[in-house]
Enzyme design. Sequence first.
Site, PDB file in Angstrom:
ATOM      1  N   GLY A   1      37.580  43.548  48.239  1.00 22.21           N
ATOM      2  CA  GLY A   1      37.073  44.769  47.639  1.00 22.21           C
ATOM      3  C   GLY A   1      35.668  44.542  47.104  1.00 22.21           C
ATOM      4  O   GLY A   1      35.326  43.431  46.709  1.00 22.21           O
ATOM      5  N   SER A   2      34.845  45.599  47.097  1.00 21.98           N
ATOM      6  CA  SER A   2      33.521  45.478  46.502  1.00 21.98           C
ATOM      7  C   SER A   2      33.661  45.542  44.983  1.00 21.98           C
ATOM      8  O   SER A   2      34.735  45.822  44.457  1.00 21.98           O
ATOM      9  CB  SER A   2      32.620  46.600  47.000  1.00 21.98           C
ATOM     10  OG  SER A   2      32.374  46.424  48.375  1.00 21.98           O
ATOM     11  N   GLY A   3      32.552  45.278  44.301  1.00 22.60           N
ATOM     12  CA  GLY A   3      32.589  45.319  42.845  1.00 22.60           C
ATOM     13  C   GLY A   3      32.546  43.938  42.212  1.00 22.60           C
ATOM     14  O   GLY A   3      32.511  43.812  40.993  1.00 22.60           O
ATOM     15  N   HIS A   4      32.566  42.880  43.078  1.00 25.57           N
ATOM     16  CA  HIS A   4      32.513  41.509  42.575  1.00 25.57           C
ATOM     17  C   HIS A   4      31.179  40.848  42.910  1.00 25.57           C
ATOM     18  O   HIS A   4      31.057  39.632  42.857  1.00 25.57           O
ATOM     19  CB  HIS A   4      33.644  40.674  43.167  1.00 25.57           C
ATOM     20  CG  HIS A   4      34.994  41.280  43.014  1.00 25.57           C
ATOM     21  ND1 HIS A   4      35.509  41.595  41.779  1.00 25.57           N
ATOM     22  CD2 HIS A   4      35.928  41.663  43.922  1.00 25.57           C
ATOM     23  CE1 HIS A   4      36.721  42.132  41.946  1.00 25.57           C
ATOM     24  NE2 HIS A   4      36.987  42.189  43.234  1.00 25.57           N
TER      25      HIS A   4
ATOM     26  N   LYS B   1      41.015  35.850  48.999  1.00 26.90           N
ATOM     27  CA  LYS B   1      41.513  35.756  47.626  1.00 26.90           C
ATOM     28  C   LYS B   1      42.950  36.286  47.596  1.00 26.90           C
ATOM     29  O   LYS B   1      43.264  37.277  48.259  1.00 26.90           O
ATOM     30  CB  LYS B   1      40.631  36.576  46.664  1.00 26.90           C
ATOM     31  CG  LYS B   1      39.175  36.109  46.651  1.00 26.90           C
ATOM     32  CD  LYS B   1      38.358  36.750  45.539  1.00 26.90           C
ATOM     33  CE  LYS B   1      38.153  38.257  45.663  1.00 26.90           C
ATOM     34  NZ  LYS B   1      37.518  38.693  46.929  1.00 26.90           N
TER      35      LYS B   1
ATOM     36  N   ASP C   1      44.427  42.213  50.193  1.00 32.72           N
ATOM     37  CA  ASP C   1      43.568  41.340  50.991  1.00 32.72           C
ATOM     38  C   ASP C   1      44.400  40.528  51.980  1.00 32.72           C
ATOM     39  O   ASP C   1      44.064  40.415  53.155  1.00 32.72           O
ATOM     40  CB  ASP C   1      42.777  40.390  50.081  1.00 32.72           C
ATOM     41  CG  ASP C   1      41.734  41.127  49.247  1.00 32.72           C
ATOM     42  OD1 ASP C   1      41.065  42.008  49.805  1.00 32.72           O
ATOM     43  OD2 ASP C   1      41.603  40.844  48.060  1.00 32.72           O
TER      44      ASP C   1
ATOM     45  N   HIS D   1      39.635  42.670  38.397  1.00 36.64           N
ATOM     46  CA  HIS D   1      39.644  44.118  38.607  1.00 36.64           C
ATOM     47  C   HIS D   1      39.967  44.808  37.292  1.00 36.64           C
ATOM     48  O   HIS D   1      40.304  45.986  37.257  1.00 36.64           O
ATOM     49  CB  HIS D   1      40.699  44.523  39.639  1.00 36.64           C
ATOM     50  CG  HIS D   1      40.620  43.719  40.887  1.00 36.64           C
ATOM     51  ND1 HIS D   1      41.301  42.541  41.032  1.00 36.64           N
ATOM     52  CD2 HIS D   1      39.919  43.912  42.018  1.00 36.64           C
ATOM     53  CE1 HIS D   1      41.018  42.034  42.230  1.00 36.64           C
ATOM     54  NE2 HIS D   1      40.185  42.843  42.845  1.00 36.64           N
TER      55      HIS D   1
END
Lengths: 334, 207
Positions: free
Chosen positions: A53-56, A104, A109, A215
Amino acid sequence: MKKFLNQTDNFIVDSLKGYAKAHEDLIYLNLDPVFVTRKEINPNKVLLVSGGGSGHEPLHTGYLGQGMLDVACPGHVFTSPTPDQMISAIEYCQPKSGVLFIVKNYSGDVMNFEMASEMITFDHQTVLTNDDAAVFNSSYTTGKRGVAGTVIVEKVVGSLAESGSDLTACKVLGDKVNHHSSSIGVALSSCTIPAAGKPTFSIGENEIEFGVGIHGEPGRKREKIKAANLIVEDMVAAILKDFDEKSLDVKDPGGILLLVNGFSGTPLSELYLIYNAVAEQLSKKNIHISRSLVGNYTTALDMAGASITMCLLDDEIKKHWDAPVLTPNLRWGN
Amino acid sequence: MKSDFIIQCIDNITNCIVESESEIESLDRVIGDGDHYINIKRGALAVQSIKGDLNHLTNAEAFKKIGMTIMSSVGGASGPLFASFFLALSKEVSDNDDLHKFSLGFSRGVESIMQRGKSKLGDKTMLDVLIPVSEKLQSLVKDGCEKNIMIKEIDLTAQAGVIATKDLIPAKGRSAGLAERAVGHIDPGAKTCQIIISTICNQLNKG
């Protein structure tokens, strides 16, 4: 919610376009489906493919390049990418020495990468990272979560793959670095997913979430904030207990790599304050810090907070950590 | 089963999901990571955008296309799970309203979710709605149950399943990290499945 944003649906693509333009010497962005690769693909080496996921950010797109990843597949914010992204990227690269997925440990995922791996015809292996000491390994969990230790796995295996080692060797080293790594995070505030528009969780002005996930998932306990030295004491204790459970000796003369990672909403000055507290406590315990990294390397959107990762070093891991790397967000030795 | 019935269901399901935004979101914010509604809505809209293509397809082809569309648009945990369901279902259904085949396909779909997610009944997931519904469907079809009763029974089973997740300790998904903290809260994935099933039941009642 107050964010730099045009249309919520375009948030990630707008951001990726900026990334690709700012680092056009290093990376290539494909838009339909979305995947990012190094500018120059070497089809003869093991292809290192990560994503999530994006945001990391900068995980994983910021680690594309010489000595680290070949492909990153970003999903929507905090949502794993879809199998067609991985499949298209791998077909684009046409690897001749197989594919190593670095994933991860989150159910989404794992499942999307699993579907992709079932649908490609190339040799492949997967390294599943699960360095988060916060969530206990029990029959009630899917195992530990993969967090900032993933950066160390990507760097070290990236160097080995660059040297021409085969898929099995890369998989073995990736598993070892993951096993040698342990992390714990603390949140001071929530994060806000652009599409949700509201904070993911609520937390009092004087509260912290100990063991938070990247998250904003709850961790071990909600508690009152206290002096940083005392918070760090709990964090170090959690990591050392995890090493103990893994039967690893942190007093090994090879020393440790200490990564103090910001979630993005905490200034560097505080991260270095944390580093100082960890260093003082480790020194009392005769644990030797032989490598260090401080900064925002595995973030959680706008969350305030930080994580500590320790990776037990041996000669092999140290050699590949020190090897040259040239990516947008990690570069040395060039 | 006909493609036009499937298309009507797609519109109704999308509407019901959008109408349930605040309910699903608040459940996910308590025990998930806040992205479930966004992902489900993206999937529903993606499927809705291809509904015109379904007209010319057999039921099997239509379910396969729905599965592939979900696979490449949703992501997260919901994407592969819902996609696996429709891909497995598509391998069993026929074009002549054969309920036996449909119920077999439904149970194959549920099995593929169990395999993909490595989950079982009682793990506080969507399966706590889907497994009882699948078992109920098998037994009602086997007994040759009347259509109206069947629809009502399936709807009630789905609703009982979702309420049952309240007292369960999560074993899978991101809420597993919460364990006991999640007890007392309904699982958002189970809620979404119940909304979808209840919507189809309503549609069948009208038809």
